[in-house]
Design an enzyme around this catalytic site. Structure first.
Site, PDB file in Angstrom:
ATOM      1  CG  ASP A 170      47.597  40.725  39.847  1.00 15.95           C
ATOM      2  OD1 ASP A 170      48.071  41.646  40.517  1.00 15.95           O
ATOM      3  OD2 ASP A 170      46.384  40.449  39.866  1.00 15.95           O
ATOM      4  CE  LYS A 217      46.125  43.082  36.613  1.00 17.28           C
ATOM      5  NZ  LYS A 217      45.056  42.559  37.493  1.00 17.28           N
ATOM      6  CB  VAL A 253      42.876  43.408  31.784  1.00 21.33           C
ATOM      7  CG1 VAL A 253      43.151  44.873  32.026  1.00 21.33           C
ATOM      8  CG2 VAL A 253      44.078  42.561  32.197  1.00 21.33           C
ATOM      9  CG  ASP A 261      39.489  33.395  33.283  1.00 22.53           C
ATOM     10  OD1 ASP A 261      40.685  33.583  33.551  1.00 22.53           O
ATOM     11  OD2 ASP A 261      38.689  32.852  34.070  1.00 22.53           O
TER      12      ASP A 261
HETATM   13  P1  IMP Z   1      49.697  36.516  39.987  1.00 23.50           P
HETATM   14  O1  IMP Z   1      50.101  35.196  40.619  1.00 23.50           O
HETATM   15  O2  IMP Z   1      48.992  37.395  40.974  1.00 23.50           O
HETATM   16  O3  IMP Z   1      50.820  37.202  39.294  1.00 23.50           O
HETATM   17  O4  IMP Z   1      48.572  36.214  38.935  1.00 23.50           O
HETATM   18  C1  IMP Z   1      48.701  35.150  38.109  1.00 23.50           C
HETATM   19  C2  IMP Z   1      47.467  34.769  37.338  1.00 23.50           C
HETATM   20  O5  IMP Z   1      46.275  35.395  37.790  1.00 23.50           O
HETATM   21  C3  IMP Z   1      47.613  35.190  35.906  1.00 23.50           C
HETATM   22  O6  IMP Z   1      48.426  34.310  35.178  1.00 23.50           O
HETATM   23  C4  IMP Z   1      46.182  35.212  35.470  1.00 23.50           C
HETATM   24  O7  IMP Z   1      45.751  33.904  35.145  1.00 23.50           O
HETATM   25  C5  IMP Z   1      45.445  35.708  36.693  1.00 23.50           C
HETATM   26  N1  IMP Z   1      45.252  37.173  36.616  1.00 23.50           N
HETATM   27  C6  IMP Z   1      45.939  38.150  37.248  1.00 23.50           C
HETATM   28  N2  IMP Z   1      45.484  39.366  36.938  1.00 23.50           N
HETATM   29  C7  IMP Z   1      44.466  39.158  36.080  1.00 23.50           C
HETATM   30  C8  IMP Z   1      43.582  40.054  35.367  1.00 23.50           C
HETATM   31  O8  IMP Z   1      43.627  41.285  35.451  1.00 23.50           O
HETATM   32  N3  IMP Z   1      42.670  39.439  34.561  1.00 23.50           N
HETATM   33  C9  IMP Z   1      42.563  38.094  34.409  1.00 23.50           C
HETATM   34  N4  IMP Z   1      43.374  37.232  35.042  1.00 23.50           N
HETATM   35  C10 IMP Z   1      44.308  37.765  35.872  1.00 23.50           C
END
Ligand code: IMP
Ligand code: MG
Length: 172
Positions: free
Chosen positions: A99, A127, A149, A155
């Protein structure tokens, strides 16, 4: 809350077979360690690994994610570190979703100082265009939009990880 199907179980299967084939070719003859990021990546790990025709080893890390919110906090905590030493080894991080990229960027920094022979990333979902840090992701399953999602390991407040498909959380 409704969940609108976005990626079917069949599409996930087909994509992981494709990714597994590429990984098998790319790492042929090398000592590959798959590192799953708990908890979300457990399903991708299990299904992707079965599509890799190499004697891979497995390890897992657990990091904190959003808690019960759907917004990224930017705060990453390692809750469980690797059991294996990775110096000199080819390491492939297996992720469910990228994300903001903050989790992965932090993980990669902390693994890179341990001097792996290589460090790459395979993620089922990415994303598109919203990463807050630049990350090179070698294997991407599906680029998706910014919506939240669930399913197939992902989750919302601890639920929906067991859905066999990926869906978008609906309205109230
Ligand atoms: P990031 O550090 O923002 O890239 O997000 C990392 C973590 O956030 C992912 O490995 C997921 O566990 C959680 N995450 C991010 N986007 C989503 C989503 O759309 N649905 C569920 N979990 C998410
Ligand atoms: Mg994750």
């Amino acid at each position: 809350m409704d969940i609108k199907p976005l990626i079917t179980a069949d599409d996930i299967d087909a994509k992981l077979a494709e990714m597994g084939k590429r990984i098998t070719e790319d790492y042929a003859g090398q000592d590959l360690l798959l590192v799953g990021v708990l908890r979300g990546a457990f399903m991708v790990m299990a299904d992707l690994a079965r599509q890799i025709d190499l004697p891979v080893e497995f390890d897992f890390m657990a990091v904190s994610s959003y808690g019960a919110s759907t917004q990224t906090s930017g705060v990453v905590r390692i809750l469980k570190d690797l059991d294996e030493e990775i110096e000199g080894r080819h390491v492939l991080i297996v992720e469910d979703i990228i994300d903001s990229g903050l989790t992965l960027s932090y993980l990669m920094k902390s693994l890179n100082v341990r001097k792996p022979a290589s460090l790459e990333v395979a993620t089922l979902l990415l994303k598109e265009g919203i990463q807050r840090v630049p990350i090179a992701v070698k294997y991407i399953g599906f680029p998706i939009g910014p919506e939240f999602v669930v399913g197939y390991g992902l989750d919302y407040a601890g639920k929906y990880r067991n859905l066999p498909y990926v869906g978008v959380m609906g309205g109230e």
